[in-house]
Design an enzyme around this catalytic site. Structure first.
Site: not given
Ligand code: NDP
Length: 258
Positions: A141, A154
Site C-alpha cells: 500500500s 495498518y
Molecule cells: P478486500 O477486503 O476486498 O479483500 C481482502 C482479501 O483478503 C479477501 O479475499 C479476504 O478473504 C482475504 N483475507 C483477509 N484476511 C485473510 C487471512 N487471514 N487469510 C487469508 N485471506 C485473508 O480487500 P482488497 O481487495 O481491497 O485488498 C487486497 C489487498 O490490497 C490488501 O492487502 C490491502 O491491504 C491492499 N490494499 C487495498 C487498498 C484499497 O483501497 N482497497 C489500497 C491499498 C492496498 P477472507 O476475509 O475470506 O479471508
C-alpha cells in the site's frame, strides 16, 4: 499467453484485488490457486474461471503457519509442484487512533498483513530456487511508504512488507526470481467501502461526502480500479517483467511521489 504453464497462488483471491489478479492471470494461461478464509468466495471465483484443472480454491488463514503449510501441500498434491508465482494479497485494514489501537487490532494487522506474507514467501521460495524461476508479488500500500492518522497498525504492517520485499529480492536476485511490491492508493473494493462506512459512522458525513474526500486524496480525484492493479501484477509476473526487482511501485494517481 504470458503465463502459460505457470502456477500462480493468490492469497485473498476470493474478492477485490486478489480476484481481479486471479481472473487476469487465468486469462493469460496460468493455473491459479485462490486462497482465503471464506470458502464460498474462493469457490465462486474458481467457478467463474471455469475449468477445474485450472483453478483451485483453498481455504487458508495466512496468519496461521500450519494453515499455510497445508495450503502449499494441497497445491503440490494438485499440480505436482509449488507455485511459480506467489501473490501475497490477503490483508485487512482497520482504523483507530493510536491510543485506542488495542493489542488485538495491532496483532491482527501484523499477523495477517506481515506474518502472512512472510509465511507464504518462506514456503514458496525454496521450490522457486530449485527451478531457477519465480515471482513474488506483494500487494502492500502507499501506507507502506508514508503515514496517515488512525492507521498506525495498518501502516506499520505494510512498511514491514516493503522491508521484507526488498531484502528477499536481493537474496534471490541472481536465481531467476523477482520480488516486488505493488503500492495502491484507494482502490474500488469492499475494503474502501468499509472505510467509507467507518468515516460516515465516526464523522456524521454522508457516504457521498466521505467517498469524495477519499477520491480527493489522489491528484486524479478517483479510485483506482482492480483491473489496473491486475495489469501491473501481470507485468511483474511475466517474462517481460524480469528486470523489475525489489521495487515498491505506487499505483495511486500520483499522491505519493517516492
Ligand atoms: P478486500 O477486503 O476486498 O479483500 C481482502 C482479501 O483478503 C479477501 O479475499 C479476504 O478473504 C482475504 N483475507 C483477509 N484476511 C485473510 C487471512 N487471514 N487469510 C487469508 N485471506 C485473508 O480487500 P482488497 O481487495 O481491497 O485488498 C487486497 C489487498 O490490497 C490488501 O492487502 C490491502 O491491504 C491492499 N490494499 C487495498 C487498498 C484499497 O483501497 N482497497 C489500497 C491499498 C492496498 P477472507 O476475509 O475470506 O479471508
Amino acid at each position: 499467453m504470458k503465463l502459460e504453464n505457470r502456477i500462480a497462488l493468490i492469497t485473498g483471491g476470493g474478492r477485490g484485488i486478489g480476484r481481479a489478479i486471479a481472473l487476469a492471470f487465468a486469462r493469460d494461461g496460468a493455473r491459479v490457486v485462490l486462497a482465503a478464509r471464506t470458502a464460498q468466495q474462493v469457490e465462486e471465483t474458481a467457478a467463474e474461471i471455469g475449468n477445474e484443472g485450472i483453478a483451485l480454491p483453498v481455504v487458508c488463514d495466512v496468519s496461521d503457519v500450519d494453515s499455510v503449510q497445508l495450503m502449499f501441500a494441497r497445491v503440490s498434491a494438485k499440480f505436482g509442484r509449488g507455485p511459480d508465482i506467489l501473490v501475497n494479497n490477503a490483508g485487512i485494514a482497520e482504523s483507530a487512533p493510536l491510543a485506542k489501537t488495542d493489542d488485538d487490532l495491532w496483532q491482527r494487522h501484523l499477523a495477517i498483513n506481515l506474518s502472512g506474507t512472510f509465511y507464504c514467501t518462506r514456503a514458496a521460495v525454496p521450490a522457486m530456487l530449485e527451478r531457477g524461476w519465480g515471482r513474488v508479488i506483494n500487494v502492500a500500500s502507499i501506507a507502506g511508504k508514508t503515514g496517515a492518522p488512525y492507521i498506525s497498525a495498518y501502516s506499520a504492517s505494510k512498511h514491514g512488507v516493503l522491508g521484507l520485499t526488498r531484502s528477499t529480492a536481493l537474496e534471490v536476485a541472481a536465481k531467476g526470481i523477482t520480488v516486488n511490491a505493488i503500492c495502491p492508493g484507494y482502490v474500488d473494493t469492499d475494503m474502501t467501502t468499509r472505510g467509507v462506512e467507518n468515516v460516515t459512522a465516526k464523522t456524521g458525513r454522508s457516504a457521498d461526502q466521505a467517498l469524495e474526500a477519499i477520491k480527493k486524496m489522489s491528484p486524479q480525484n478517483r479510485l483506482i480500479t482492480v483491473e489496473e492493479i491486475a495489469a501491473l501484477a501481470l507485468l511483474l509476473a511475466s517474462e517481460e517483467g524480469r528486470g523489475i526487482n525489489g521495487q515498491a511501485i505506487n499505483i495511486d494517481g500520483g499522491s505519493v511521489l517516492f
